[in-house]
Design a protein around this motif. Structure first.
Motif, short mmCIF file in Angstrom:
data_model
loop_
_atom_site.label_atom_id
_atom_site.label_comp_id
_atom_site.label_asym_id
_atom_site.label_seq_id
_atom_site.Cartn_x
_atom_site.Cartn_y
_atom_site.Cartn_z
N HIS A 33 0.83 -1.01 -0.12
CA HIS A 33 0.04 0.12 0.11
C HIS A 33 0.91 1.18 0.13
CE1 HIS A 33 -3.69 2.22 0.80
NE2 HIS A 33 -3.12 2.94 1.31
N VAL A 34 1.92 1.30 0.77
CA VAL A 34 2.69 2.37 0.90
C VAL A 34 3.70 2.51 -0.44
CG1 VAL A 34 4.61 3.50 1.96
CG2 VAL A 34 2.85 2.54 3.39
N ALA B 256 3.76 4.38 8.87
CA ALA B 256 4.73 5.31 8.73
C ALA B 256 6.04 4.25 8.51
CB ALA B 256 4.84 5.92 10.02
N ASP B 257 6.19 3.12 9.28
CA ASP B 257 7.11 2.30 9.13
C ASP B 257 7.56 1.73 7.68
OD1 ASP B 257 7.96 2.83 11.81
OD2 ASP B 257 7.07 0.63 12.57
N PHE B 258 6.54 1.49 7.10
CA PHE B 258 6.70 0.96 5.90
C PHE B 258 7.14 1.93 4.67
CE2 PHE B 258 3.85 -1.51 8.43
CZ PHE B 258 4.42 -2.93 8.16
N ALA B 259 7.09 2.97 5.17
CA ALA B 259 7.76 4.10 4.12
C ALA B 259 9.26 4.20 4.24
CB ALA B 259 7.23 5.54 4.44
N GLY B 260 9.79 3.67 5.46
CA GLY B 260 11.12 3.38 5.57
C GLY B 260 11.44 4.95 6.29
N GLY B 261 12.92 5.15 6.78
CA GLY B 261 13.32 6.20 7.35
C GLY B 261 13.06 6.26 8.85
N THR B 262 12.52 5.05 9.41
CA THR B 262 12.20 5.28 11.09
C THR B 262 13.14 4.24 11.71
OG1 THR B 262 10.49 3.47 10.83
CG2 THR B 262 9.82 5.53 10.21
N GLU B 263 13.12 3.85 12.88
CA GLU B 263 13.62 3.24 13.92
C GLU B 263 13.53 1.65 13.08
OE1 GLU B 263 15.02 2.20 18.15
OE2 GLU B 263 13.48 3.59 17.75
N ALA B 264 12.49 1.50 12.68
CA ALA B 264 12.09 0.06 12.17
C ALA B 264 13.06 -0.19 10.94
CB ALA B 264 10.55 0.05 12.04
N TRP B 265 13.11 0.78 10.07
CA TRP B 265 13.83 0.58 8.71
C TRP B 265 14.40 1.87 8.42
CZ3 TRP B 265 14.76 -4.22 6.84
CH2 TRP B 265 14.90 -4.13 5.64
N PRO B 266 15.62 2.26 9.13
CA PRO B 266 16.18 3.45 9.06
C PRO B 266 16.78 3.96 7.73
CG PRO B 266 17.61 2.12 10.40
CD PRO B 266 16.33 1.13 10.07
N ASP B 267 17.45 2.93 6.98
CA ASP B 267 18.18 3.17 5.74
C ASP B 267 17.70 2.93 4.45
OD1 ASP B 267 20.43 3.55 7.52
OD2 ASP B 267 20.93 1.50 7.73
N GLY B 268 16.48 2.61 4.47
CA GLY B 268 15.80 2.32 2.91
C GLY B 268 14.26 3.02 2.86
N GLY B 269 13.86 3.02 1.61
CA GLY B 269 12.71 3.59 1.33
C GLY B 269 11.60 2.28 1.12
N PRO B 270 10.43 2.82 0.65
CA PRO B 270 9.32 1.96 0.63
C PRO B 270 9.72 0.75 -0.24
CG PRO B 270 8.80 4.28 -0.38
CD PRO B 270 10.04 4.11 0.29
N LEU C 78 -3.99 -7.35 -1.32
CA LEU C 78 -3.72 -5.85 -1.61
C LEU C 78 -4.71 -5.34 -0.91
CD1 LEU C 78 -2.23 -3.60 -3.39
CD2 LEU C 78 -3.69 -4.36 -5.35
N GLN C 79 -5.72 -5.95 -0.64
CA GLN C 79 -7.13 -5.28 -0.03
C GLN C 79 -7.70 -6.29 1.01
OE1 GLN C 79 -9.56 -2.33 -2.65
NE2 GLN C 79 -9.08 -3.81 -3.72
#
Length: 606
Positions: free
Chosen positions: A331-332, A343-357, A401-402
């Motif tokens: 979805h993201v 938020a975590d699935f867009a990347g850039g958070t503590e869950a996934w700091p170095d990559g994007g969606p 997907l849904q």
């Protein structure tokens, strides 16, 4: 209850009466008051009364002189959840599925394609009998299993079903229990398995009389709905049997092939064996007795493979579990939404700091979970457990997907097709339908349905209707929505607008997507590399900046362009065949695959 006895569990009662009205063959009843009979006390808090013959009866129980209440094991509530129960002969249906040996010729749900539908909006009539007329569409699509959202009796005529209060009954507005048997029989006649969504973690707010009978709930644990169903406190033995017997009954008396268990993380049980492990073991025994596979699919928020670990290894023994992480990542990557749990699935958070969606999506397509022991910023804590790709099959996880949740719990019930272009939806469909996971399609998704799937109710009580209406609007107003834009759950138009339009599959703008879904499911069925659930044989390449991805399953490759512009996606290997494509036949040369913007192609290499 048996054919010659009415029984009820009421362990603290001093006396119990049964109020009985005989129903004539036409289904009518006299206007005189029901006959009252004293029931006999038996062992373990059970009370019984011998039925005089096999006549159909309306009946209810009075505990210590209290108001008449329907049976906690009601099979049929033709007068609604506040009225008396009606006896139902489960053996009366003349089944025609004697040769049925289970979903996918005995292989069960694993690796198949599931289709989630809501009986009340699948057709304008909203009944099982009306749904039967559209089973051919599912067969042509390539569906293996029809997953029916909850049918347990609930207050009112229209609703999602997750506020049911009589788990043994079938909602009368859908046609009642006999209609459900006809539906299952018809599905089997067309080679479709049936999965029933069941809710054991709570009951709805109106018509819930279980506490009048005994300790069905406990304050030992709390849930989002209040006190937990009593699975480990005093009196829990019979409550556990009430749950397990219900599940086995759908398999045995209604010939259902699988159960989807709602929010099992809210089944609070600190005893041994866990209620899910007990259910798993008893289901396995019944499957052996019936000679066909019986599957249990858990909706679990825990991101822990203990759900699908055999009970002999200390697990819960579920066949498979829903995997929201795959949905969120898809979805993201497609929509760009990053609010709330996205938020975590867009990347850039503590869950996934170095990559994007796309890097997040790549992880979920190969590892099933993003949150596998890492921080979940939405929950504010580390969440989940790592998945062992050596021992776990991707088929044990459902990708989609849904779902009813991910559509209906949006403010307006808008679908993915309202948020992305047809090409973007095609990209998402190809990635999850050709992934190593068991796949699930939400009704109407396959033709890019224009109808929403909004949250709706039809409670008769004004106080409850007002509470649902105001609560729904306040929830979304807190997220920036104008209250006037949030559909009124109690407005009949909200349900009516959510009914599928069966003219759309044949119309331009819809038929193209339907054709593509059929292509994808055909690839899934005919290509052994795609049919495999081996996570180790799945690899993903991607370019976060250029926004392309290649999902490889052996010799089959999904080449996807997330970007809105055409581009050459780097690709090596001698292409033997184009198995499916969205916009047009891709241009393939020795360096890559040229795709239009928001385009996808499925290739097989030598």
């Amino acid at each position: 209850m048996t054919r010659d006895t009415l029984s009820v569990w009421a362990p603290a009662a001093s006396h119990v009466d049964v109020l009985v009205t005989r129903i004539d063959p036409a289904g009518t009843q006299p206007t005189t008051a029901p006959d009252r009979h004293a029931m006999s006390a038996g062992e373990g808090g059970w009370w019984t009364w011998p039925r005089p013959d096999d006549a159909t009866l309306d009946y209810s129980f009075s505990i210590d002189g209290g108001e008449p209440r329907p049976d906690p094991r009601s099979a049929w509530l033709p007068h609604g959840v506040h009225g008396p129960s009606r006896t139902f002969d489960e053996a009366a249906h003349a089944w025609t599925d004697g040769d049925w040996r289970g979903t996918r010729e005995g292989r069960g749900v694993l690796g198949g394609v599931v289709y989630e539908l809501h009986i009340g909006t699948f057709t304008p009539e909203g009944t099982f009998d009306a749904a039967i007329a559209h089973l051919g569409h599912l067969v042509d699509l390539g569906i293996d299993v029809v997953e029916v959202m909850p049918v347990a009796a609930f207050g009112g005529t229209h609703g999602w079903g997750y506020d049911g209060v009589a788990p043994y009954a079938v909602q009368q507005a859908y046609g009642g229990p006999a209609a459900f048997q006809r539906f299952v029989d018809a599905c089997h006649g067309q080679g479709l398995g049936v999965c029933l969504d069941v809710v054991y973690n709570h009951l709805g707010p109106t018509g819930n009389y279980l506490a009048d009978f005994g300790p069905y709930f406990t304050d030992t644990h709390s849930t989002p709905w209040g006190p937990a169903v009593n699975l480990d406190a005093d009196g829990s033995r019979e409550v556990r049997r009430w749950v397990v017997d219900n599940a086995l009954r759908w398999f045995r008396d209604f010939h259902v092939d699988a159960l989807r268990l709602d929010a099992v993380h809210e089944l609070r049980d600190e005893s041994q064996p866990h209620i899910l492990a007990q259910l798993s073991d008893e289901t396995a025994s019944l499957a052996e007795e019936l000679g066909r596979p019986l599957d249990l699919i858990a909706e679990s928020d825990l991101n822990d493979a203990i759900m699908v670990t055999p009970t002999s290894e200390g697990g819960r023994g579920m066949t498979a579990q829903w995997d929201d992480d795959i949905h969120h990542a898809l979805h993201v990557a497609l929509t760009g939404e990053d609010q709330g749990y996205y938020a975590d699935f867009a990347g850039g958070t503590e869950a996934w700091p170095d990559g994007g969606p796309l890097s997040v999506l790549a992880k979920t397509l190969t590892d099933a979970f993003l949150h596998d022991g890492r921080m979940s910023t939405f929950r504010g804590r580390e969440w989940g457990a790592p998945l062992d790709r050596e021992t776990r099959s991707g088929h044990q996880f459902l990708a989609y997907l849904q779902t009813h949740d991910q559509v209906g719990n949006r403010a307006t019930g808008d679908r993915i097709s309202d948020q992305v272009s047809p090409g973007q939806q095609a990209v998402g469909a190809a990635l999850y339908l050709l992934s190593p996971f068991t796949a699930m399609v939400f009704m109407g998704e396959e033709w890019r349905a224009s109808t929403p799937f909004a949250f709706f109710t039809s409670f008769d009580e004004d106080w409850l209707a007002d509470a649902v209406r105001s609560g729904r609007r306040a929830e979304f107003a807190a997220h920036g929505w104008n209250e006037a834009d949030v559909p009124d759950p109690q407005d009949p138009a909200t349900r009516a607008n959510s009914v599928l339009d069966w003219q759309e599959p044949y119309a331009p703008g819809h038929n193209e997507m339907l054709h593509f879904y059929r292509q994808l499911i055909r690839v899934r069925r005919t290509q052994p590399d795609v049919a495999s659930g081996d996570l180790r044989a799945t690899s993903v390449r991607f370019d976060e900046d250029a926004r392309w991805m290649v999902l490889s399953r052996g010799a089959v490759h999904v080449v996807a362009n997330f970007a809105g512009r055409s581009q050459l996606v780097p690709f090596e290997g001698e292409v033997e065949h184009v198995l499916a494509s969205w916009a047009r036949a891709p241009i393939v040369d020795g360096t890559g695959v040229l795709l239009d913007g928001h385009d996808v192609a499925v290739l097989r290499t030598r």
